[in-house]
Write a protein that holds these residues in place. Structure first.
Motif, PDB file in Angstrom:
ATOM      1  N   ARG A  41       0.815  -1.219   0.000  1.00 19.48           N
ATOM      2  CA  ARG A  41       0.000   0.000   0.000  1.00 19.48           C
ATOM      3  C   ARG A  41       0.844   1.263   0.000  1.00 19.48           C
ATOM      4  O   ARG A  41       0.351   2.344  -0.319  1.00 19.48           O
ATOM      5  CB  ARG A  41      -0.965  -0.027   1.187  1.00 19.48           C
ATOM      6  N   ALA A  42       2.120   1.131   0.349  1.00 18.30           N
ATOM      7  CA  ALA A  42       3.003   2.308   0.361  1.00 18.30           C
ATOM      8  C   ALA A  42       3.753   2.487  -0.952  1.00 18.30           C
ATOM      9  O   ALA A  42       4.573   3.395  -1.075  1.00 18.30           O
ATOM     10  CB  ALA A  42       3.999   2.188   1.514  1.00 18.30           C
ATOM     11  N   GLU A  43       3.482   1.634  -1.935  1.00 21.10           N
ATOM     12  CA  GLU A  43       4.165   1.784  -3.226  1.00 21.10           C
ATOM     13  C   GLU A  43       3.799   3.112  -3.885  1.00 21.10           C
ATOM     14  O   GLU A  43       2.679   3.606  -3.721  1.00 21.10           O
ATOM     15  CB  GLU A  43       3.782   0.625  -4.159  1.00 21.10           C
ATOM     16  N   ALA A 116       9.645  10.655  -3.741  1.00 22.52           N
ATOM     17  CA  ALA A 116       9.096   9.368  -3.312  1.00 22.52           C
ATOM     18  C   ALA A 116      10.212   8.433  -2.861  1.00 22.52           C
ATOM     19  O   ALA A 116      10.082   7.734  -1.848  1.00 22.52           O
ATOM     20  CB  ALA A 116       8.290   8.738  -4.450  1.00 22.52           C
ATOM     21  N   CYS A 117      11.306   8.410  -3.601  1.00 28.37           N
ATOM     22  CA  CYS A 117      12.425   7.543  -3.246  1.00 28.37           C
ATOM     23  C   CYS A 117      13.071   7.981  -1.931  1.00 28.37           C
ATOM     24  O   CYS A 117      13.400   7.139  -1.080  1.00 28.37           O
ATOM     25  CB  CYS A 117      13.471   7.539  -4.359  1.00 28.37           C
ATOM     26  N   ARG A 118      13.256   9.268  -1.749  1.00 25.16           N
ATOM     27  CA  ARG A 118      13.882   9.747  -0.511  1.00 25.16           C
ATOM     28  C   ARG A 118      13.022   9.418   0.699  1.00 25.16           C
ATOM     29  O   ARG A 118      13.548   9.078   1.775  1.00 25.16           O
ATOM     30  CB  ARG A 118      14.138  11.248  -0.616  1.00 25.16           C
ATOM     31  N   ARG A 119      11.703   9.508   0.558  1.00 26.63           N
ATOM     32  CA  ARG A 119      10.830   9.128   1.669  1.00 26.63           C
ATOM     33  C   ARG A 119      10.924   7.626   1.939  1.00 26.63           C
ATOM     34  O   ARG A 119      11.048   7.196   3.093  1.00 26.63           O
ATOM     35  CB  ARG A 119       9.379   9.501   1.352  1.00 26.63           C
ATOM     36  N   ARG A 120      10.900   6.856   0.890  1.00 29.77           N
ATOM     37  CA  ARG A 120      10.844   5.396   1.029  1.00 29.77           C
ATOM     38  C   ARG A 120      12.134   4.836   1.628  1.00 29.77           C
ATOM     39  O   ARG A 120      12.101   3.867   2.391  1.00 29.77           O
ATOM     40  CB  ARG A 120      10.577   4.782  -0.345  1.00 29.77           C
ATOM     41  N   THR A 128      21.065   6.528  -1.996  1.00 29.43           N
ATOM     42  CA  THR A 128      21.084   7.980  -2.201  1.00 29.43           C
ATOM     43  C   THR A 128      20.365   8.322  -3.506  1.00 29.43           C
ATOM     44  O   THR A 128      20.499   7.594  -4.499  1.00 29.43           O
ATOM     45  CB  THR A 128      22.535   8.491  -2.273  1.00 29.43           C
ATOM     46  N   PHE A 129      19.646   9.440  -3.503  1.00 23.84           N
ATOM     47  CA  PHE A 129      18.874   9.840  -4.675  1.00 23.84           C
ATOM     48  C   PHE A 129      19.087  11.318  -4.979  1.00 23.84           C
ATOM     49  O   PHE A 129      19.088  12.160  -4.074  1.00 23.84           O
ATOM     50  CB  PHE A 129      17.380   9.563  -4.444  1.00 23.84           C
ATOM     51  N   GLU A 130      19.273  11.622  -6.271  1.00 26.04           N
ATOM     52  CA  GLU A 130      19.530  12.989  -6.711  1.00 26.04           C
ATOM     53  C   GLU A 130      18.567  13.377  -7.839  1.00 26.04           C
ATOM     54  O   GLU A 130      18.272  12.560  -8.717  1.00 26.04           O
ATOM     55  CB  GLU A 130      20.970  13.125  -7.218  1.00 26.04           C
ATOM     56  N   HIS A 131      18.127  14.619  -7.802  1.00 27.46           N
ATOM     57  CA  HIS A 131      17.287  15.146  -8.876  1.00 27.46           C
ATOM     58  C   HIS A 131      18.132  15.978  -9.828  1.00 27.46           C
ATOM     59  O   HIS A 131      18.874  16.874  -9.388  1.00 27.46           O
ATOM     60  CB  HIS A 131      16.161  16.008  -8.311  1.00 27.46           C
ATOM     61  N   LEU A 132      18.039  15.708 -11.137  1.00 27.30           N
ATOM     62  CA  LEU A 132      18.660  16.523 -12.171  1.00 27.30           C
ATOM     63  C   LEU A 132      17.550  17.033 -13.082  1.00 27.30           C
ATOM     64  O   LEU A 132      16.800  16.234 -13.658  1.00 27.30           O
ATOM     65  CB  LEU A 132      19.673  15.700 -12.986  1.00 27.30           C
ATOM     66  N   ASP A 133      17.460  18.334 -13.221  1.00 25.35           N
ATOM     67  CA  ASP A 133      16.368  18.944 -13.993  1.00 25.35           C
ATOM     68  C   ASP A 133      16.715  18.930 -15.483  1.00 25.35           C
ATOM     69  O   ASP A 133      16.902  19.968 -16.115  1.00 25.35           O
ATOM     70  CB  ASP A 133      16.130  20.371 -13.493  1.00 25.35           C
TER      71      ASP A 133
END
Length: 275
Positions: A41-43, A116-120, A128-133
């Motif tokens: 349910r948390a997916e 979503a990944c950082r929360r999970r 580790t997760f990074e956003h690139l615009d």
């Protein structure tokens, strides 16, 4: 009734809306699994960031199996996920890497996917997760960073295994060349890159699902209104781009998108090694 209406809207909607509606359709299909299994349910919801067809858990497990079978995935690897989406591969990799002392960095152009990944994975320091615009005509038309300017969030010669799943199928060849060059930069000597693509050859340049049509000298597309919706690259162009990046192509497999196929992935799979 609702899925049929969504499919009709998807066919005519602009890219951003199309992705959201297609994701909503995936969410509708996945509701029985969410309701029957509390662990699911948390997916992430696909309508927030749609990264492709299929079940979140099953597809993630299949992709990790491909990395294991074809790219030599090891529990102690330092892994770079190029286009990590909402974490379906990360979900499967995390326990393996935690047990073996490996680490993971994933990046994506979707801020919603990265959030979503950082929360999970907030309590998993090896993830580790990074956003690139990054600009992409299908996924991020307002992106401020050109594909040709992308610098992967990893140091030189620091990665054992990099992979790009369903990334080059949405990128023009110029962008693919940049991503291959960046992969070569961050890989250790002997490091591996696994990536998927629609690899076009004479007699295998389309299928019932992907009716490719001419675009430029290296590539074909499905939708002239949005070339990045699905792009196929001629195999000689793929091979030349891999070689130009300083990588050696060691294996390739035909996916199920067009016959003949020789493994169970939807797209064609390539593995290259840094010398």
């Amino acid at each position: 009734m609702a899925p049929r209406i969504l499919r009709r809207l998807i066919a005519v909607a602009p890219p951003g809306v199309r992705r959201m509606l297609a994701g909503a359709l995936l969410d509708v299909k996945g509701l029985p699994a969410r309701l029957s299994d509390p662990k699911r349910r948390a997916e992430p919801w696909a309508f927030v960031h749609n990264v492709g067809d299929g079940d979140f858990v099953a597809v993630g497990a299949q992709l990790v199996r491909h990395l294991n079978d074809h790219a030599g995935l090891k529990p102690g690897d330092r892994v770079l996920d190029i286009g990590c989406g909402n974490g379906r591969v990360a979900e499967q990799l995390s326990p393996l890497l935690a047990e073996g002392g490996g680490t993971y960095v994933g990046f994506d152009l979707s801020p919603a996917g990265i959030r979503a990944c950082r929360r999970r994975f907030a309590r998993q320091p090896h993830m580790t997760f990074e956003h690139l615009d990054v600009w992409n005509g299908e996924y991020n038309a307002a992106g401020k960073l050109a594909e040709s300017e992308v610098v992967f969030p990893a140091a030189d010669a620091s990665v054992d295994l990099a992979f790009a799943t369903s990334v080059f199928t949405h990128m023009r060849m110029a962008g693919m060349r940049r991503y291959l060059a960046e992969s070569a930069r961050v890989l250790k000597p002997g490091g591996r890159l696994a990536f998927t693509a629609f690899s076009l050859t004479r007699g295998r340049e389309g299928s019932e699902t992907f009716a490719f049509q001419p675009f430029d000298e290296t590539s074909m597309i499905v939708d002239p209104r949005s070339p990045e919706r699905a792009i196929g690259h001629w195999r000689p162009a793929i091979e030349a781009a891999v070689a130009a990046a300083g990588l050696k192509l060691t294996a390739s497999h035909n996916g199920l998108w067009a016959p003949p196929s020789d493994y169970d992935g939807g797209q064609d799979l390539f593995v290259a090694v840094k010398g």
